[in-house]
Scaffold this motif. Structure first.
Motif, mmCIF file in Angstrom:
data_model
loop_
_atom_site.group_PDB
_atom_site.id
_atom_site.type_symbol
_atom_site.label_atom_id
_atom_site.label_comp_id
_atom_site.label_asym_id
_atom_site.label_seq_id
_atom_site.Cartn_x
_atom_site.Cartn_y
_atom_site.Cartn_z
ATOM 1 N N PRO A 161 0.803 -1.240 0.000
ATOM 2 C CA PRO A 161 0.000 0.000 0.000
ATOM 3 C C PRO A 161 0.829 1.280 0.000
ATOM 4 N N ASN A 195 3.363 3.063 -5.375
ATOM 5 C CA ASN A 195 2.524 2.996 -6.573
ATOM 6 C C ASN A 195 2.905 1.831 -7.483
ATOM 7 N N GLU A 196 4.167 1.418 -7.436
ATOM 8 C CA GLU A 196 4.662 0.412 -8.360
ATOM 9 C C GLU A 196 4.632 -0.985 -7.722
ATOM 10 N N CYS A 223 10.553 3.337 -6.983
ATOM 11 C CA CYS A 223 9.409 3.439 -6.075
ATOM 12 C C CYS A 223 8.954 4.885 -5.943
ATOM 13 N N SER A 224 7.653 5.069 -5.796
ATOM 14 C CA SER A 224 7.091 6.377 -5.445
ATOM 15 C C SER A 224 5.961 6.158 -4.458
ATOM 16 N N THR A 282 2.479 6.352 -2.425
ATOM 17 C CA THR A 282 1.055 6.451 -2.754
ATOM 18 C C THR A 282 0.374 7.533 -1.922
ATOM 19 N N GLY A 283 -0.860 7.841 -2.293
ATOM 20 C CA GLY A 283 -1.668 8.751 -1.485
ATOM 21 C C GLY A 283 -1.917 8.201 -0.096
ATOM 22 N N LYS A 284 -2.042 6.874 0.014
ATOM 23 C CA LYS A 284 -2.249 6.266 1.328
ATOM 24 C C LYS A 284 -1.052 6.514 2.234
#
Length: 396
Positions: free
Chosen positions: A355, A358-359, A378-379, A381-383
């Motif tokens: 979670p 994004n990837e 890796c980037s 996420t909004g979570k």
């Protein structure tokens, strides 16, 4: 008598942060630190819980570091802590992070030393190194992105995919039926090995669970067991001799993490390989295992030992002994480091961190594939942003 007219030391001794020279191409503009808590879907228990030493794991604290440079490059790194220590990591990182402002982001080894000396009073292990790790890993991510390469390729990859095994389905908080179901799911996804937890107060329960898993696997992939440091030397030796016919890939953390002598004894006496190292929090602590020939598989954790800079020091020494490598947790980082290790390694698959990023990492034919994306690939996420409880930015 001393001749006070003759100076014994330079008038201006070298400083940790020299002024930029002609080879410098960039400078660190901002450092952003964030503390986030990842909630787990269900409480997790290993042997440390069943022996009463710890409570079930319900969340994982993450220290994220994001660095931007004057030339417009950016990097992402992280460290983590389970059950306790998250706020300590964040607090120490905030105390020393401003030492990076204005520095050349390519001088990673020198910057590690500078950060270490900035917080020298708390030592070179534990929270100190784990706080530095987030920044160090971020700098390596940034360097690989600047080079236009995946981190594994920047380091010099020996392979484009690494054998991977799953741990997250084999905890003692899961019934044997749940473990079997998790095994089936893992194998269907392409996982190449299975690890289950042992180390309960009654070893006979472990043996019954292990028999059930062995029968269910039926030799389809290698099997590992992990006692999470809960045996004494006698119990570990007896258990190891009982399970030798199973041809396990390794027995992990049979003893206290700092018992190099005991692990060396097991490595000599047992045919089954011995693995440990994940709970050690510095390169020097791993050196004790390596010097003692205490393990067949060394298991450093880059966020715990101080980042990639220190991890590579461990790998150099382990390589000299022809030891195998099986880094702990954080597959998003360790995939790249394992791909660059000379001797065929394993990487640990945990789905817990999915979670946050994004990837997704690709798994195929028992191996985790090095992504073509630059850096770690890796980037957040909004979570991950939603779970952030504190943020501080230095520079600007």
């Amino acid at each position: 008598m001393f001749d006070t007219d003759k100076r014994l030391i330079p008038a201006q001794p070298p400083k940790a942060g020299f002024a930029a020279g002609p080879a410098t191409q960039d400078a660190i503009k901002t450092v952003k630190l964030s503390l986030a808590y990842l909630p787990l879907a269900r409480p997790i228990s290993d042997a440390k819980v069943l022996t009463g030493r710890q409570k079930p794991l319900t969340e994982v604290a993450f220290l994220f570091c994001e660095i931007e440079t004057e030339a417009g490059f950016s990097g992402l790194g992280f460290s983590y802590s389970k059950r306790a220590g998250g706020r300590g990591l964040y607090a120490h990182a905030c105390e020393i992070a401003d030492n990076l402002i204005g520095e050349d982001p390519n001088d990673i080894a020198r910057l590690w030393d500078k950060l270490c000396w900035a917080g020298a009073s708390v030592g070179r292990s534990g929270i100190a190194t784990q706080a530095i790790a987030a920044m160090d890993i971020c700098l390596w991510d940034l360097k690989a992105k600047r080079a236009g390469l995946p981190l594994a390729k920047l380091l010099g990859a020996h392979r484009d995919g690494v054998a991977c095994y799953n741990t997250s389905g084999g905890f003692l908080s899961s019934s044997i039926d749940e473990v079997k179901a998790a095994i089936d799911q893992s194998l269907a996804s392409g996982i190449g090995g299975i690890k289950i937890k042992v180390g309960q107060p009654d070893p006979m329960i472990d043996l019954r669970r292990l028999d059930a898993v062995t029968e269910h696997l039926n030799g389809r992939v290698p099997l590992m067991v992990d006692a999470n440091q809960q045996w004494d030397r006698v119990t570990a030796l007896r258990f190891g001799r009982l399970v030798e016919p199973l041809n396990l890939e390794w027995i992990e953390e049979p003893l206290d993490a700092y018992d190099a002598e005991g692990h060396a004894l097991l490595a000599r006496e047992l045919a089954t390989p011995i693995a440990t190292g994940e709970m050690l929090a510095s390169a020097d602590e791993h050196m004790a295992l390596i010097r003692a020939d205490a393990v067949d598989f060394i298991q450093p954790d880059a966020p715990r030992v101080g980042g990639i800079t220190q991890f590579l020091k461990i790998c150099a020494q382990a390589d000299a002994k022809r030891m195998r490598l099986a880094p702990h947790f954080a597959m998003e980082i360790h995939l790249h480091l394992a791909a660059a290790y000379p001797h065929e390694p394993w990487v640990e698959h945990f789905d817990w961190l999915a979670p946050l990023f994004n990837e997704e990492l690709e798994i195929r034919d028992g191996r985790m594939i090095v992504p073509a994306r630059h850096g770690l690939g890796c980037s957040l996420t909004g979570k991950a942003r939603d779970w952030t409880v504190e943020t501080t930015t230095f520079g600007g």
